[in-house]
Scaffold this active site. Structure first.
Site, PDB file in Angstrom:
ATOM      1  N   GLY A 103       0.812  -1.215   0.000  1.00  0.00           N
ATOM      2  CA  GLY A 103       0.000   0.000   0.000  1.00  0.00           C
ATOM      3  C   GLY A 103       0.841   1.260   0.000  1.00  0.00           C
ATOM      4  O   GLY A 103       2.015   1.233  -0.346  1.00  0.00           O
ATOM      5  N   CYS A 104       0.220   2.384   0.386  1.00  0.00           N
ATOM      6  CA  CYS A 104       0.891   3.690   0.325  1.00  0.00           C
ATOM      7  C   CYS A 104       1.841   3.867   1.503  1.00  0.00           C
ATOM      8  O   CYS A 104       1.606   4.700   2.380  1.00  0.00           O
ATOM      9  CB  CYS A 104      -0.127   4.815   0.320  1.00  0.00           C
ATOM     10  N   VAL A 105       2.863   3.058   1.560  1.00  0.00           N
ATOM     11  CA  VAL A 105       3.806   3.171   2.672  1.00  0.00           C
ATOM     12  C   VAL A 105       5.176   3.568   2.146  1.00  0.00           C
ATOM     13  O   VAL A 105       5.422   3.495   0.965  1.00  0.00           O
ATOM     14  CB  VAL A 105       3.930   1.861   3.472  1.00  0.00           C
TER      15      VAL A 105
END
Lengths: 105, 532
Positions: A103-105
């Site tokens: 994900g958006c990490v």
């Protein structure tokens, strides 16, 4: 799925070489990964980080945020990068046999 | 090689339409101007994976093993295309899609607006109109009545074969959906929407989508709770840790409320914040506490993750997640949903969800930015701008600014609390994408990361360097404020790829962190540079 030889045995890994079956991990695997990145012989500081990552993963099914890792192990961010050449996500998680978060990490 | 023609997309075999070379690319300022190259796919992958567009593989499409398989895939593509053009099957985006396909006059105004086209040295296949024209020709020839004859008469050459389909799938992922082309088009044609609808066709009809967006994205979010893989239990653990951090910084125990029924506001953060940028979540909690706001987070499935990657590639997944978010809000009986610093969540919940949520599910949905602006600009919290006395520039996330129209709140904030604020050029609705838009920031398979660092992120990196050109002190920390998790991830990777921290002292972070850093009640700086 790709296969990779680690410490004399074949394991399923993903494209980036991360172990796909975290339960098959053992300390020799961590040492084998480390050697591939030019680190021979793991210190107690390495093991402290690796053990924390594994324990956290086994309890929560995900790696902890790096800030928590640094606070709980007492190993600073800059020291993490010295210990693990590709950093906490790409080296430390890999050596510990646990997947990086997605994900958006 | 001569100029690539539209019909070249149908060329048989593995031959690439484009060989990417840094000699063609837009020049970067010294010392970032050293030639960089994109790693070719290893031979093993070249033999198994489609790469005949430009040698890059975002999708990892396996090569069909027989003519029969190829024909089946081409037929599926054609079936999907018919659905895209049917109002009943595509009630979400049929109107703007058909308008865009029918209205383009090929004036090419959009090409000079596209950062990928410009950064790449004006490569034909990256023109915003290239993929639209391919699609238009396929429709004219293979779907419209008498198309084969009229296409021939008009000289609109195209062959709908497997290479065309495979190249078009990859080409839909060489556009960040930034919609700068649509902004410039004198007719309002949206070529980014065409890219997005092609992605949808591939996902919904052929099951082809980047695994980072689908398997690990929307599927994981709806099964595990978050696209990060974070379960509700892990979420609670992370929040507890953040409360501990807040106490260390402020000297006070500030609760981050979870599942507080009847709170006024349900705050939706991108769950990436909880893992990579917890100080953003902490900053919101500190500000909301200072304002005395009644708010809560949710620990429900997907309730603690504002992302909706469906908006980038798939309407079914998009709708499922939108409905889940609305149901979570209703369950908690909140007055409204407030969206944190996540660009595509703004696009989805503030704009697209209007097409999906009706009746009691149509709960009010707002951006957090105006609320932060009110807090800062109307003196609701005590701030000392001298605490932010370092060079700051603002990145405009495309979905937040150009698409949603939230342009000024974040500017009024940074003008008020950052004495050395300077704009990038261009900025506001004319901004350039970070290069990680539409999921690129998280797509990291094969050699795609090289492409997004060297080509799609090139324009933004240049803008960042230019914005700080006048800063004399080479050691002075420079802060790129990006109020969007996806943009932050891309900026982090760009700064690291070009070693901009080491060479230029450039750091990055969110907006709420700058506000808290200026709060007079805090004894120590909130921003710790090593984490930025």
């Amino acid at each position: 799925m790709a296969q990779m030889e680690l410490a004399g045995k074949m394991y399923e890994v993903d494209e980036k070489g991360f172990l796909q079956e975290p339960e098959k991990w053992n300390e020799s695997i961590a040492e084998a990964y480390a050697e591939m990145e030019g680190v021979v012989g793991l210190t107690e500081e390495h093991w402290k980080v690796i053990r924390y990552l594994r324990d956290y993963y086994l309890e929560f099914d995900i790696c902890p945020m790096v800030r928590k890792l640094t606070k709980r192990t007492g190993v600073s961010l800059s020291r993490l990068w010295e210990l693990f050449p590709q950093g906490p996500a790409n080296s430390a998680c890999k050596w510990a046999g646990v997947p990086k978060p997605t994900g958006c990490v | 090689m001569g100029k690539t023609k539209v019909s070249d997309i149908s060329r048989a075999g593995d031959e690439q339409l484009l060989e990417l070379t840094s000699l063609d690319w837009m020049t970067l300022p010294c010392p970032s101007d050293q030639p960089l190259s994109i790693r070719p796919l290893p031979d093993e992958q070249r033999s198994q994976i489609e790469h005949s567009l430009d040698g890059i593989s975002a999708l990892g499409i396996p090569k069909p093993t027989s003519k029969g398989e190829e024909d089946g895939l081409v037929q599926s593509f054609l079936n999907g295309l018919r659905k895209l053009l049917s109002h009943d099957d595509n009630w979400t985006f049929w109107q703007p899609l058909v308008y865009s396909l029918e209205s383009c006059v090929k004036c090419q105004t959009c090409s000079d607006a596209c950062p990928i086209y410009l950064s790449s040295g004006k490569q034909e296949i990256y023109r915003p109109t290239y993929r639209g024209e391919v699609l238009r020709r396929i429709i004219n020839k293979y779907i419209k009545k008498g198309g084969r004859i009229s296409s021939k008469l008009k000289g609109e050459e195209i062959d709908l074969n497997w290479p065309t389909v495979a190249r078009l799938a990859e080409l839909a992922y060489r556009c960040t959906l930034c919609r700068r082309c649509a902004q410039w088009c004198p007719l309002g044609v949206d070529n980014a929407l065409i890219s997005r609808e092609i992605r949808k066709l591939f996902s919904q009809e052929l099951g082809i989508a980047p695994k980072e967006l689908h398997d690990f994205g929307t599927i994981q979010q709806l099964s595990k709770g978050s696209s990060t893989g974070m379960t509700p239990v892990a979420f609670r653990d992370s929040i507890e840790f953040m409360e501990e951090e807040i106490e260390e910084i402020t000297g006070r125990r500030i609760e981050i409320p979870i599942d507080k029924e009847g709170a006024d506001i349900l705050l939706l953060h991108n769950a990436g914040e909880f893992l990579s940028w917890p100080d953003n979540t902490e900053a919101f909690a500190i500000i909301f506490d200072a304002l005395g706001i009644s708010w809560t987070l949710s620990s429900d499935l997907a309730g603690y993750d504002s992302v909706n990657y469906g908006v980038w590639y798939d309407d079914v997944q998009l709708a499922r997640i939108v409905l889940t978010h609305a149901e979570v809000a209703n369950k908690l009986k909140v007055q409204k949903i407030l969206i944190g610093e996540c660009g595509h969540a703004h696009k989805t919940l503030l704009v697209i969800a209007d097409r999906i949520l009706t009746g009691e599910l149509n709960i009010p949905r707002e951006s957090a930015l105006p609320l932060l602006e009110d807090a800062v600009c109307n003196g609701r919290i005590k701030l000392d701008p001298s605490r932010n006395d370092f060079p700051v520039t603002l990145h405009d996330p495309c979905n937040l600014v150009r698409l949603t129209g939230i342009v000024e709140p974040q500017r009024r904030i940074v003008r008020k609390i950052c004495p050395q604020f300077r704009e990038m050029e261009p900025h506001g609705v004319e901004n350039y994408c970070c290069g990680g838009g539409s999921g690129f920031a998280i797509m990291s398979s094969r050699n795609f990361p090289d492409w997004k660092m060297t080509v799609s992120g090139r324009m933004k990196f240049k803008q960042v360097l230019d914005a700080f050109q006048d800063v004399g002190d080479p050691e002075a920390e420079r802060y790129v404020c990006a109020p969007c998790s996806n943009c932050k991830g891309q900026l982090r990777d760009l700064l690291s790829y070009y070693q901009a921290r080491e060479k230029h002292s450039v750091f990055y972070g969110g907006l709420a962190e700058l506000i808290v850093n200026a709060m007079v009640d805090l004894e120590q700086p909130f921003i710790q540079w090593e984490w930025h």
